[in-house]
Design a protein around this motif. Sequence first.
Motif, mmCIF file in Angstrom:
data_model
loop_
_atom_site.group_PDB
_atom_site.id
_atom_site.type_symbol
_atom_site.label_atom_id
_atom_site.label_comp_id
_atom_site.label_asym_id
_atom_site.label_seq_id
_atom_site.Cartn_x
_atom_site.Cartn_y
_atom_site.Cartn_z
ATOM 1 N N PRO A 28 0.768 -1.122 -0.029
ATOM 2 C CA PRO A 28 0.210 -0.168 -0.016
ATOM 3 C C PRO A 28 0.877 1.281 -0.030
ATOM 4 O O PRO A 28 2.058 1.059 0.359
ATOM 5 N N GLY A 29 0.312 2.344 -0.062
ATOM 6 C CA GLY A 29 0.824 3.725 -0.186
ATOM 7 C C GLY A 29 -0.142 4.647 -0.713
ATOM 8 O O GLY A 29 -1.181 4.840 -0.223
ATOM 9 N N GLN A 79 3.689 3.222 1.685
ATOM 10 C CA GLN A 79 3.186 3.384 2.839
ATOM 11 C C GLN A 79 4.554 3.683 3.968
ATOM 12 O O GLN A 79 5.284 2.854 3.997
ATOM 13 N N GLY A 80 4.654 4.733 4.677
ATOM 14 C CA GLY A 80 5.746 4.877 5.746
ATOM 15 C C GLY A 80 6.871 5.138 4.821
ATOM 16 O O GLY A 80 7.862 5.385 5.658
ATOM 17 N N ASP A 81 6.874 5.874 3.802
ATOM 18 C CA ASP A 81 8.206 5.996 3.013
ATOM 19 C C ASP A 81 7.969 7.440 2.356
ATOM 20 O O ASP A 81 6.727 8.012 2.215
ATOM 21 N N THR A 82 9.152 8.384 2.296
ATOM 22 C CA THR A 82 8.723 9.475 1.763
ATOM 23 C C THR A 82 9.387 9.841 0.103
ATOM 24 O O THR A 82 9.272 10.590 -0.343
ATOM 25 N N ASP A 83 10.262 8.960 -0.139
ATOM 26 C CA ASP A 83 10.889 8.447 -1.472
ATOM 27 C C ASP A 83 9.926 8.148 -2.402
ATOM 28 O O ASP A 83 9.212 7.053 -2.156
#
Length: 141
Positions: free
Chosen positions: A105-106, A126-130
């Motif tokens: 997911p994201g 999900q949980g990443d900024t890149d």
Amino acid sequence: MRRARVWQVVVAGAGLVMGVAGFVLWLRGAQSPGLAGEWTGSAGTASVRAGMAGTGPVFPVAMELADDGSALRWGAGLRCSGRLSPTRSRLVFTLDRVKGEGCVPGMLRVFPTPELDQVAIKMTRQGDTDITYSGTLSRHS
């Protein structure tokens, strides 16, 4: 009563032209079809899309945006699927209820392009900024 100076007339005329142009653009935006519909295209990691070799495959993407439910399918054979839910921004979607091995997911961001029936997308896990991958999709009438 004082006569208007030339620069005052020029400024007033420019303001009028900008106001009319803004109104016309606003009307065009109100008449545009929005994002609803079926979109297809391809995506890859950011470095692949920039032309750097050896960092990952380019794969197909299919997106359906509708008032009663939106979905995204991606990957080789479109093996990954998930639900797209709009956020406060009409151009950002939460991707959840993801199915498929290795599919995560994201957040999906949609960016307009100069072409009316084309958008750019950027996906973040999900949980990443890149940015995980990006691509271009076209709507078929």
